[in-house]
Design a protein around this motif. Structure first.
Motif, short mmCIF file in Angstrom:
data_model
loop_
_atom_site.label_atom_id
_atom_site.label_comp_id
_atom_site.label_asym_id
_atom_site.label_seq_id
_atom_site.Cartn_x
_atom_site.Cartn_y
_atom_site.Cartn_z
N SER A 220 0.88 -1.19 -0.25
CA SER A 220 -0.19 0.04 -0.03
C SER A 220 0.90 1.24 -0.11
O SER A 220 1.95 1.02 0.04
CB SER A 220 -0.83 -0.11 1.27
OG SER A 220 -1.80 1.04 1.21
N ASP A 222 1.34 4.96 2.00
CA ASP A 222 1.28 5.86 3.46
C ASP A 222 0.58 7.04 2.84
O ASP A 222 1.08 7.78 1.90
CB ASP A 222 2.30 6.12 4.24
CG ASP A 222 2.02 7.00 5.39
OD1 ASP A 222 1.31 6.60 6.02
OD2 ASP A 222 2.98 7.86 5.65
N VAL A 233 0.70 -3.41 4.42
CA VAL A 233 -0.16 -3.42 5.58
C VAL A 233 -0.35 -4.75 5.95
O VAL A 233 -0.49 -5.80 5.11
CB VAL A 233 -1.35 -2.70 5.09
CG1 VAL A 233 -2.53 -3.01 6.06
CG2 VAL A 233 -1.43 -1.44 4.90
N VAL A 240 -6.66 -4.52 10.59
CA VAL A 240 -5.21 -4.27 10.40
C VAL A 240 -4.27 -3.90 11.67
O VAL A 240 -4.81 -3.29 12.71
CB VAL A 240 -5.31 -2.66 9.86
CG1 VAL A 240 -3.65 -2.24 9.51
CG2 VAL A 240 -5.85 -2.79 8.35
N ILE A 243 1.57 -1.72 10.53
CA ILE A 243 1.84 -0.91 9.09
C ILE A 243 3.60 -0.92 9.10
O ILE A 243 4.20 -0.54 10.06
CB ILE A 243 1.43 0.23 8.80
CG1 ILE A 243 -0.10 0.06 8.70
CG2 ILE A 243 1.98 0.84 7.54
CD1 ILE A 243 -0.81 1.30 8.55
N VAL A 264 -2.48 3.23 13.06
CA VAL A 264 -3.05 1.99 12.77
C VAL A 264 -4.24 1.90 13.46
O VAL A 264 -5.25 1.63 13.22
CB VAL A 264 -2.31 0.97 12.40
CG1 VAL A 264 -1.58 0.43 14.10
CG2 VAL A 264 -2.91 -0.23 11.99
N THR A 561 -6.61 1.56 3.75
CA THR A 561 -6.41 0.42 3.67
C THR A 561 -7.48 -0.56 3.33
O THR A 561 -7.40 -1.67 3.14
CB THR A 561 -5.99 -0.01 5.26
OG1 THR A 561 -7.25 0.23 6.19
CG2 THR A 561 -4.65 0.94 5.79
N ALA A 580 -6.44 -4.13 1.74
CA ALA A 580 -5.74 -5.01 2.75
C ALA A 580 -6.90 -5.63 3.56
O ALA A 580 -6.74 -6.82 3.69
CB ALA A 580 -4.82 -4.40 3.76
#
Length: 690
Positions: A220, A222, A233, A240, A243, A264, A561, A580
């Motif tokens: 992924s 940021d 992720v 999640v 990270i 997160v 995410t 994710a």
């Protein structure tokens, strides 16, 4: 090049390379603990021992320079016995707590003990124990596990620029500690967890929550700043868990800011998971059908010029394109992506990009920072500037700053002034720092949003462009004139033209009653108190933050995410992120919400799939026309001259540049929902208002 023979295989390496680098170039894996490619050589652990022809004993390959014709042996009996002996010494005092260690499954000591360790111990004495250190709310310590590799000391000193860790005592009593018993103050402290080869430093917020092999890993990007840091992720089930950074030398090397890593937990708090409609002054939950029908009825009879939209800082390019197409179909040109009211030169793409690319910092030999605070606005970029400063040696990389830095930038700077008036003396050559810029082969300027959000932003921009042209920053093979953005969505929105059209209303005008219906796409950092009571507000976002409380209709979207998305970083690099996990409850991807509403309102958008939408984005701007590749594409940057309209932009107004970020840990809806970021904000405190 220098030719070296590694286990009978000749290999050519650059002069000055170490024996370890030569072995890796030959495809040999050399065990190590203290050596790290981006840190200085310490030679502490001795695990990388190899045999060199005509050397009296095994040598530490990390610090042994190669010579032409050198013969290196990596797998002799002498080498194997030496490595086994080193491993036995390392394990003498190491605790047997692998089953409860968060580093388990990704521990260098575990991996190498499997190859070089013994199945039993000859050590019968008591193991030593070391007191754990309190490094703040982010990094957890179990210092008995420490093997004194000093990677953490070298990272904090060399990369982060906050020399707060050190090695005290000697021999068996040696231990890593903070000098004055205080929390780490770096915005990059989470990278200590990555560089630590054992379980001495782990993530405090996620301690004992999961094992590394349980994670599903997804690439992924940021979105906590505009740098476009490549991340991975890691999720378990539908949540999640953490990270971590991915390696991309062109963008973030292998570092990640603390806000991108530790916010997160904000992804699972204060989430919007169902549509809401305000009925008789109170928000009530409704179905998707009822919410979209209610919004369509409210828009019925409203003229296009009375509808507006403001995009937030975390929006993906797909949702921006869909929302722009929807408002265009409704007859509106009231679009704006600038929550902060920034001004940009949009006549050419190079007018709003970090034109030298982030890796261009490594080539620059002088830097002028105008109205920017890289340490808070882009910590990973700040580390890159520090690296260039250290590589250049004393005085080799002069850095001038116009503005008021709210903290130490981690490298030596010349404070030239706190307002734009300094630009005039730099332009006429009377300021001493102008000599550094003129003498530099590749000078660089970073123009920040503390300057671009002022009323005199066009004049400041024009002066900076003129200074860039006068000092050779813009040439055929180099463009050192750079804009440092702070919002992950900003460059993508500018590329898509998410700006007021002819006779369109900007964000400030829309907020002051310029429209009857205002659509906020994740825009939480606008002046909500200026919105008139009669303005109908639609909020589409993923957190119940500031704007959701003012909304008349809430459409729950997906966080970064939870959806595949395209983001363009401050240097114009187009990058893709993948989903994710799935969004909670009834929340949906933002572009799908907009597409569904377009059908309800009678202006169906001409795309049904993500691929069709991305094809539409490529029609709007060819920079989005790339195949799905994680590394993305760096579009070419022009070196157009200053347009006449900008050259006649007016004069400066009085007053210094004001800090743009008051609290590094509380800048968007996700970080404000994070308990970890709230704790960091309480420990480190907000930046004092000037």
């Amino acid at each position: 090049m220098v030719r070296v023979i590694v286990d009978g295989t000749p290999v050519d390496v650059a002069p000055g390379s170490s024996a370890l680098q030569a072995c890796e170039a030959a495809g040999k894996e050399i065990p190590r603990f203290c050596y790290h490619e981006r840190l200085s050589v310490a030679g502490n652990c001795r695990m990388c021992l190899v045999q060199v022809a005509r050397a009296p004993k095994p040598v530490a390959s990390c610090g042994f320079p190669v010579a032409d014709g050198m013969e290196i042996f990596t797998d002799t009996e002498v080498v194997r016995r030496a490595r086994r002996a080193v491993m036995e010494f390392l394990l003498i005092n190491h605790p047997l707590d692998c089953p409860i260690c968060d580093q388990g499954g990704e521990c260098d000591l575990q991996d190498q003990a499997y190859g070089y360790g013994s199945g039993l111990s000859r050590y019968k004495e008591d193991k030593r124990a070391v007191t754990d250190k309190d490094l703040g709310p982010l990094v957890k310590t179990v210092m008995t596990r420490c093997i004194q590799c000093t990677r953490c000391v070298r990272f904090s000193t060399e990369v982060a620029g906050t020399p707060e860790l050190g090695l005290v005592s000697r021999g068996e009593n040696a231990e890593i500690t903070t000098y004055v018993e205080k929390a780490l103050t770096s915005e990059l402290s989470g990278n200590l967890i990555d560089v630590c080869p054992v379980g001495a430093l782990t993530a405090k917020p996620s301690a004992f929550q999961a094992r590394s092999w349980e994670y599903k890993k997804t690439d992924s990007i940021d979105v906590m700043d505009a740098l476009g840091t490549n991340i991975q992720v890691q999720a378990r089930g539908g949540e999640v868990m953490r990270i971590v950074p991915r390696v991309n030398d062109e963008v973030n090397e292998e570092w990640l800011s603390d806000k991108g890593r530790f916010s997160v937990d904000g992804l699972k708090r204060r989430r919007l998971d169902r549509p809401w409609v305000r009925v008789h002054g109170k928000l009530v939950p409704v179905s998707w059908k009822d919410a979209l029908v209610a919004l369509a009825r409210r828009l019925d009879g409203v003229a296009g010029e009375k509808i507006g939209a403001i995009a937030g800082d975390l929006s993906d390019a797909e949702s921006l394109c869909a929302l722009k197409d929807l408002l265009t179909a409704l007859g509106s040109s009231n679009l704006d992506c600038r929550q902060d009211g920034a001004w940009y030169d949009t006549t050419t793409r190079s007018g709003y990009l970090f034109n030298s690319d982030l890796a261009g910092v490594d080539e620059a030999d002088a830097l002028l920072i105008v109205g920017a605070m890289p340490r808070h606005e882009a910590p990973v970029l700040n580390a890159r500037i520090r690296k260039r400063f250290l590589d250049a040696g004393r005085g080799g990389f002069p850095v001038g700053v116009i503005g008021r830095p709210t903290s130490d930038l981690t490298y030596t700077v010349d404070l030239l002034g706190d307002g734009p008036d300094v630009l005039a003396s730099l332009l006429d050559g009377t300021h001493p720092f102008a000599e550094h810029l003129r003498n530099a082969r590749k000078p660089m300027m970073i123009l920040g949003h503390a300057a671009l959000t002022r009323r005199d932003a066009p004049a400041i921009y024009a002066a900076c462009r003129q200074l860039a042209a006068a000092t050779g920053m813009i040439a055929a093979d180099w463009n050192g004139f750079n804009i440092l953005h702070t919002a992950a969505s900003r460059v993508g929105a500018l590329d898509l033209g998410f700006l007021p059209g002819p006779h369109g209303c900007a964000a400030g005008g829309m907020l002051r009653g310029g429209v009857d219906v205002l659509w906020l796409l994740g825009a939480d950092d606008v002046a909500l108190d200026t919105i008139p009571a009669e303005t109908f507000v639609v909020y589409q976002g993923h957190h119940g933050d500031r704007a959701a409380a003012r909304a008349d209709i809430i459409l729950p979207g997906a966080a970064y995410t939870e959806k595949p998305g395209t983001y363009v970083n401050t240097a114009g690099r187009v990058q893709r992120a993948w989903r994710a996990v799935f969004a909670p409850g009834e929340a949906r991807e933002d572009w799908r919400i907009i597409r569904a509403f377009s059908e309800v309102v009678g202006h169906t958008l001409p795309y049904d799939t993500l691929e069709q939408l991305r094809a539409r984005m490529a029609e709007v701007n060819p920079v989005f026309g790339l195949s799905a590749a994680p590394a993305g594409l760096l579009a070419g940057h022009g070196t157009a001259p200053v347009p006449a309209s900008i050259a006649e932009a007016g004069s400066f107004t009085d007053g210094p540049f004001r800090p743009l970020i008051r609290d590094y840990y509380q800048t968007n809806a996700i970080s404000r929902a994070s308990q970890t970021m709230a704790e960091c904000s309480a420990v480190y405190g907000a930046v004092a208002a000037e």
